[in-house]
Design an enzyme around this catalytic site. Structure first.
Site, PDB file in Angstrom:
ATOM      1  CG  HIS A 286      -1.789   1.156   1.428  1.00 24.98           C
ATOM      2  ND1 HIS A 286      -3.164   1.097   1.387  1.00 24.98           N
ATOM      3  CD2 HIS A 286      -1.490   2.466   1.670  1.00 24.98           C
ATOM      4  CE1 HIS A 286      -3.654   2.317   1.597  1.00 24.98           C
ATOM      5  NE2 HIS A 286      -2.655   3.157   1.774  1.00 24.98           N
ATOM      6  CD  GLU A 287       1.780   3.341   3.818  1.00 25.26           C
ATOM      7  OE1 GLU A 287       2.000   4.489   3.390  1.00 25.26           O
ATOM      8  OE2 GLU A 287       0.729   3.025   4.404  1.00 25.26           O
TER       9      GLU A 287
ATOM     10  CG  HIS B 242       0.325   6.215  -0.593  1.00 23.44           C
ATOM     11  ND1 HIS B 242      -0.710   7.017  -0.995  1.00 23.44           N
ATOM     12  CD2 HIS B 242      -0.139   5.529   0.486  1.00 23.44           C
ATOM     13  CE1 HIS B 242      -1.756   6.829  -0.191  1.00 23.44           C
ATOM     14  NE2 HIS B 242      -1.439   5.928   0.713  1.00 23.44           N
TER      15      HIS B 242
HETATM   16 ZN   LIG Z   1      -2.685   5.174   2.140  1.00 27.13          ZN
END
Ligand SMILES: [Zn+2]
Length: 182
Positions: free
Chosen positions: A137-138, A141
């Protein structure tokens, strides 16, 4: 050190492909790392969730992630997933950029992570389950990708309050399953 505003879904900076950090020890790198830590801690008190924050979420388009789980913390510079295991799992994901929404995504269950710390020392870690999906997830980003882009299955969005009426918190994470071949 400062608590910064967390950018919200729709803010163009969340869609930028972030720049690699070249100087791990620079004042600018240290500032982003400190602000990520302070902003995460404040946001966690407000929303009672959250284990990590990526630099673009506080408006800094550089490849830095701060993770704090069970009182352990890591500042990861230029983190990369270099390999994934054979299994996927389903996760009802959340994000400070849309804190009231849950999104069903599919993530690799096992992942090999490479990153460097603030001293420039390289690290490798084998991640599994919740930590594996967190770093996927990170790192998304840092590439301008949000969990909403990875929504899978029928009816993949739910407001958190609605989801919590119907599900136990443990149901946020599915069981690992061999990845389906395309
Ligand atoms: Zn996030």
């Amino acid at each position: 050190m400062a608590v910064r505003r967390i950018r919200q879904l729709g803010d163009p900076i969340l869609r930028v492909r972030c720049e690699k950090v070249l100087d791990h020890k620079s004042a600018a790198t240290r500032l982003v790392a400190d602000d990520l830590r302070d902003t995460l801690r404040t946001a966690r008190k407000r929303y009672r969730m959250g284990r990590a924050l990526a630099a673009p979420q506080i408006g800094a388009p550089v490849r830095i992630v701060f993770v704090e789980v069970d009182k352990q913390r890591w500042t990861m510079v230029n983190p990369e997933i270099t390999d994934v295991g054979p299994d996927d799992f389903v996760v009802w994901d959340d994000c400070f950029c849309f804190p009231n929404l849950l999104v069903r995504v599919t993530r690799a269950y096992q992942a090999t992570l490479n990153y460097t710390d603030l001293k420039g020392k390289p690290h490798t870690a084998q991640l599994e389950g919740p930590m594996a999906e967190l770093l996927q997830h990170e790192i998304d980003h840092l590439d301008g990708i949000l969990a909403v882009d990875r929504a899978t299955g029928l009816d993949p969005f739910s407001f958190r309050s609605e989801w919590e009426k119907l599900h136990d918190p443990a149901e946020r994470y599915g069981q690992p399953n061999p990845r389906e071949l395309p």
